[in-house]
Design a protein around this motif. Structure first.
Motif, PDB file in Angstrom:
ATOM      1  N   LEU A 111      -9.795   2.041   1.751  1.00  0.00           N
ATOM      2  CA  LEU A 111     -10.137   2.624   3.033  1.00  0.00           C
ATOM      3  C   LEU A 111      -8.945   3.392   3.609  1.00  0.00           C
ATOM      4  CD1 LEU A 111     -12.193   2.910   5.330  1.00  0.00           C
ATOM      5  CD2 LEU A 111     -11.228   0.827   6.318  1.00  0.00           C
ATOM      6  N   ALA A 112      -7.748   2.835   3.464  1.00  0.00           N
ATOM      7  CA  ALA A 112      -6.532   3.508   3.963  1.00  0.00           C
ATOM      8  C   ALA A 112      -6.304   4.813   3.223  1.00  0.00           C
ATOM      9  CB  ALA A 112      -5.319   2.582   3.816  1.00  0.00           C
ATOM     10  N   GLU A 113      -6.587   4.861   1.910  1.00  0.00           N
ATOM     11  CA  GLU A 113      -6.417   6.103   1.148  1.00  0.00           C
ATOM     12  C   GLU A 113      -7.435   7.149   1.579  1.00  0.00           C
ATOM     13  OE1 GLU A 113      -6.614   5.215  -2.986  1.00  0.00           O
ATOM     14  OE2 GLU A 113      -4.746   4.082  -2.988  1.00  0.00           O
ATOM     15  N   GLU A 114      -8.674   6.719   1.873  1.00  0.00           N
ATOM     16  CA  GLU A 114      -9.698   7.675   2.285  1.00  0.00           C
ATOM     17  C   GLU A 114      -9.398   8.248   3.669  1.00  0.00           C
ATOM     18  OE1 GLU A 114     -13.563   5.941   2.118  1.00  0.00           O
ATOM     19  OE2 GLU A 114     -13.428   5.520  -0.026  1.00  0.00           O
ATOM     20  N   VAL A 115      -8.940   7.403   4.577  1.00  0.00           N
ATOM     21  CA  VAL A 115      -8.651   7.856   5.935  1.00  0.00           C
ATOM     22  C   VAL A 115      -7.397   8.721   5.947  1.00  0.00           C
ATOM     23  CG1 VAL A 115      -8.035   7.061   8.263  1.00  0.00           C
ATOM     24  CG2 VAL A 115      -9.849   5.921   6.988  1.00  0.00           C
ATOM     25  N   GLY A 116      -6.432   8.325   5.164  1.00  0.00           N
ATOM     26  CA  GLY A 116      -5.209   9.131   5.088  1.00  0.00           C
ATOM     27  C   GLY A 116      -4.186   8.568   5.931  1.00  0.00           C
TER      28      GLY A 116
END
Length: 116
Positions: A111-116
């Motif tokens: 989720l952190a990678e998708e949000v940035g």
């Protein structure tokens, strides 16, 4: 006995079971059931198999009674520790909690990678 599976025939010889004395009787779903001892224990065959490069053995592994490379002779008097039921359940629960935490952490990282 000749059997066929997906067009391939093979011989199957089931082991003969010699029953001993009756040690219990009861009913299951209204029908009488008798529990008997076996005279000779049924030994399952062992096979050395490999799955995705990992070797494993099914059944009871049969090993030669020869000394191993270190020079130790296999002993029949191997003590296997007996683990209590509460200790085993505690270990299983801890492993379950750890797997849940790892899964949650992986989801948070994605989720952190998708949000940035």
């Amino acid at each position: 006995m000749k059997l066929t599976y997906r067009g391939i025939t093979y011989d199957y010889n089931p082991p003969r079971v010699v029953y001993g004395s009756t040690y219990a009787q009861g009913k299951y779903r209204g029908l009488p059931v008798t529990f008997q001892t076996t005279e000779v224990p049924i030994v399952k065959p062992s096979y050395n198999l490999k799955y995705r490069g990992i070797a494993y053995c099914t059944g009871v592994p049969t090993q030669a009674k020869e000394p191993d490379k270190i020079g130790n002779v296999p002993s029949k008097d191997i003590k296997i520790p007996v683990v209590s039921l509460s200790e085993r359940s505690r270990t299983l629960m801890a492993g379950h909690r750890q797997s849940i935490r790892q899964r949650e952490q992986a989801m948070l990282n994605r989720l952190a990678e998708e949000v940035g």
